[in-house]
Design an enzyme around this catalytic site. Structure first.
Site, PDB file in Angstrom:
ATOM      1  N   GLU A 188      35.765  46.247  43.017  1.00 32.41           N
ATOM      2  CA  GLU A 188      36.793  47.294  43.007  1.00 32.41           C
ATOM      3  C   GLU A 188      38.227  46.756  43.176  1.00 32.41           C
ATOM      4  O   GLU A 188      38.884  47.015  44.177  1.00 32.41           O
ATOM      5  CB  GLU A 188      36.490  48.379  44.035  1.00 32.41           C
ATOM      6  CG  GLU A 188      36.224  47.915  45.443  1.00 32.41           C
ATOM      7  CD  GLU A 188      35.648  49.012  46.338  1.00 32.41           C
ATOM      8  OE1 GLU A 188      34.915  49.878  45.835  1.00 32.41           O
ATOM      9  OE2 GLU A 188      35.932  48.958  47.546  1.00 32.41           O
ATOM     10  N   GLU A 394      27.598  51.492  43.385  1.00 32.78           N
ATOM     11  CA  GLU A 394      27.660  52.116  44.712  1.00 32.78           C
ATOM     12  C   GLU A 394      27.738  53.617  44.537  1.00 32.78           C
ATOM     13  O   GLU A 394      28.533  54.122  43.740  1.00 32.78           O
ATOM     14  CB  GLU A 394      28.883  51.651  45.522  1.00 32.78           C
ATOM     15  CG  GLU A 394      28.840  50.220  46.006  1.00 32.78           C
ATOM     16  CD  GLU A 394      30.038  49.876  46.890  1.00 32.78           C
ATOM     17  OE1 GLU A 394      30.598  50.792  47.539  1.00 32.78           O
ATOM     18  OE2 GLU A 394      30.420  48.699  46.915  1.00 32.78           O
TER      19      GLU A 394
END
Length: 501
Positions: A188, A394
């Site tokens: 990320e 996720e």
């Protein structure tokens, strides 16, 4: 200079209805679709000062906030209990597992000497996974940059990091590539850049007034987030090129990158809110995705940020463009976007002039169940970025960490709805190939140590760090092993593996 990004305001009572309440089975997913769970090295391993490991920027961040002992008090001790944990993964029925390699454990100084004990640990862990038939998906960098590189030249805000990260990746490919076939380079980057270099809420805690939400001793919130992410993209692309040129033909693996992907919808039907929502998508999602597909940043970013926006050279543009085999999506919830006038100054600086407002009763310890948001993220990627192969790396529901959290029916509802939304997206043409729940067990959570996402409860007061399955663990296992449809209303006996509906 436009100075607003996301002003987080809790809005209560504005819930959207759940659009995924039907029953389904694992067998309805395409052949080859994988289901897994996940954790990261820093959050799971513990053993922060054992066997040659040196500090990461997270160690330093915790020291500065008087919380360094927390990682010793709130960790899973996975470094010593990995065999037990892999056995639990096998018993649950996982196809795959996502983990990360700790750079400061493998190469403690960031460059040069490879730590033989760290190398042996990761080889043992990966071999244990393969022994039980669990496919490892490995992230090279999950927020734990070696402090040595931060001290030497400032980490991600210096171009030296590109070569050092590529060299670290080279060691990983060489040593683990015969076992690992799915590599994610950087976790990320959009969140790392904004949290670490704009707000200062994550290491290395860079920010500048009036943007940062904490007191930072260094940084420039108007420039450093863009510089840091630019260097992350170049480091990713350099690593992907290395793999393609040196390892891919021998190891037959793939390299991708992850993106933190909220979904965003207009707060009202006004044209200003609609435009602000698209602007937020360009700044937050397009910031990473646009260079990967087109070799440059979105036009709206270049126009608004102006000279503060780093520029890709022609060679760099060619390097970044198409530098991924798959995209990892990290998604938890959906937000409203509301336009802000230029006169309004927010706490966030990505020049978006928009507020990000939680929907319904979402809080830091609970997300409303809004599975349609994940469907929209996958549809947006499909429509705007060429429908690349996607892994949901996720997705999960937080809750307070205490013994009463064993009966986590809210997490069951969340997982049931979101997995169902993935199935809908696949049926609608999204090239999504896997789903990884976050997280396999209660971990040291980065931003709030009092809530966890685990399927397994970890008793942090027990020196043995006993693991206990929650209701969600039993539900997920039933789904993974079952040949019949499951739904969210499932009652589970006290014996793991036995279910009645």
């Amino acid at each position: 200079m436009k100075q607003s990004f996301f002003v987080i305001t809790i809005i209560l009572g504005l819930a959207f209805s759940v659009r995924c309440s039907y029953d389904y089975s694992k067998n309805e997913f395409p052949e080859g679709f994988v289901f897994g769970s996940a954790f990261s090295a820093f959050q799971w391993e513990g053993a922060i000062d054992e066997d040659g490991r040196k500090p990461s920027i997270w160690d330093t961040y915790l020291q500065s906030s008087n919380g360094h002992e927390l990682i010793k008090d709130i960790d899973c001790d996975g470094y010593h209990k990995y065999k037990e944990d892999v056995r639990l993964m096998y018993d649950m029925g996982l196809d795959a597992f996502r983990l990360s390699i700790s750079w400061p454990r493998l190469i403690p100084s960031g460059t040069g000497h490879v730590n033989p004990k760290g190398l042996r640990f990761y080889k043992n862990l990966l071999n244990e996974l393969k022994r039980y038939g669990i496919e490892p998906h490995v992230t090279l960098h999950h927020n734990d940059l070696p402090q040595a590189l931060e001290d030497e030249y400032g980490g991600w805000i210096d171009r030296k990091i590109i070569d050092d990260f590529t060299a670290f990746a080279d060691v990983c490919f060489r040593e683990f590539g015969n076992t690992v076939k799915h590599w994610s380079t950087i976790n990320e980057p959009n969140m790392l850049a904004s949290g670490g270099y704009d707000l200062g809420v994550m290491p290395p805690k860079h920010c500048s007034p009036p943007f940062g939400v904490v007191n930072c001793s260094r940084g420039n919130s108007s420039t450093e987030p863009y510089i840091a992410l630019h260097n992350m993209l170049l480091a990713h692309a350099s690593t992907a090129r290395l793999y393609k040129q040196k390892y891919k033909y021998k190891q037959n693996g793939s390299v991708g990158i992850t993106i933190f992907a909220y979904w965003m919808v207009p707060f009202t039907s006004s044209q200003k809110d609609k435009i602000a929502t698209q602007r937020a998508k360009d700044f937050y999602l397009g910031w990473v995705l646009h260079p990967l597909l087109y070799g440059d940043y979105p036009d709206v970013m270049k126009k608004i940020v102006g000279k503060r926006m780093p520029i890709f050279s022609e060679d760099e543009s060619d390097l970044v463009k198409d530098s991924f085999d798959f995209l990892g999506v990290i998604h938890y919830t959906t937000f409203y976007i509301k336009h802000l006038s230029n006169s309004v100054q927010g706490d966030y600086n990505l020049d978006v002039d928009a507020s990000l407002l939680p929907i319904g009763n979402s809080t830091m310890v609970s997300f409303d169940v809004l599975p349609w948001g994940l469907e929209e993220v996958l549809e947006y990627i499909k429509q705007n970025y060429g429908n690349p192969p996607v892994y949901i790396l996720e997705n999960g529901q937080p809750s307070n960490h205490n013994s009463s959290s064993l009966n986590d029916t809210g997490r069951v509802e969340y997982l049931h709805a979101y997995i169902g939304s993935v199935l809908k997206s696949v049926r609608n043409g999204s090239d999504t190939r896997g789903y990884f729940q976050w997280s396999f067990m209660d971990l040291f959570e980065f931003l709030n140590y009092n809530y966890t996402y685990g399927l397994y409860y970890v008793n942090f007061t027990d020196p043995e760090r006993k693991r206990s399955p929650k209701t969600s663990a039993l539900w997920y296992s039933a789904f993974l092993k079952g040949t019949t449809k499951v739904h969210k209303n499932i009652s589970v006996s006290s014996s793991p593996g036995f279910f009645s509906q």
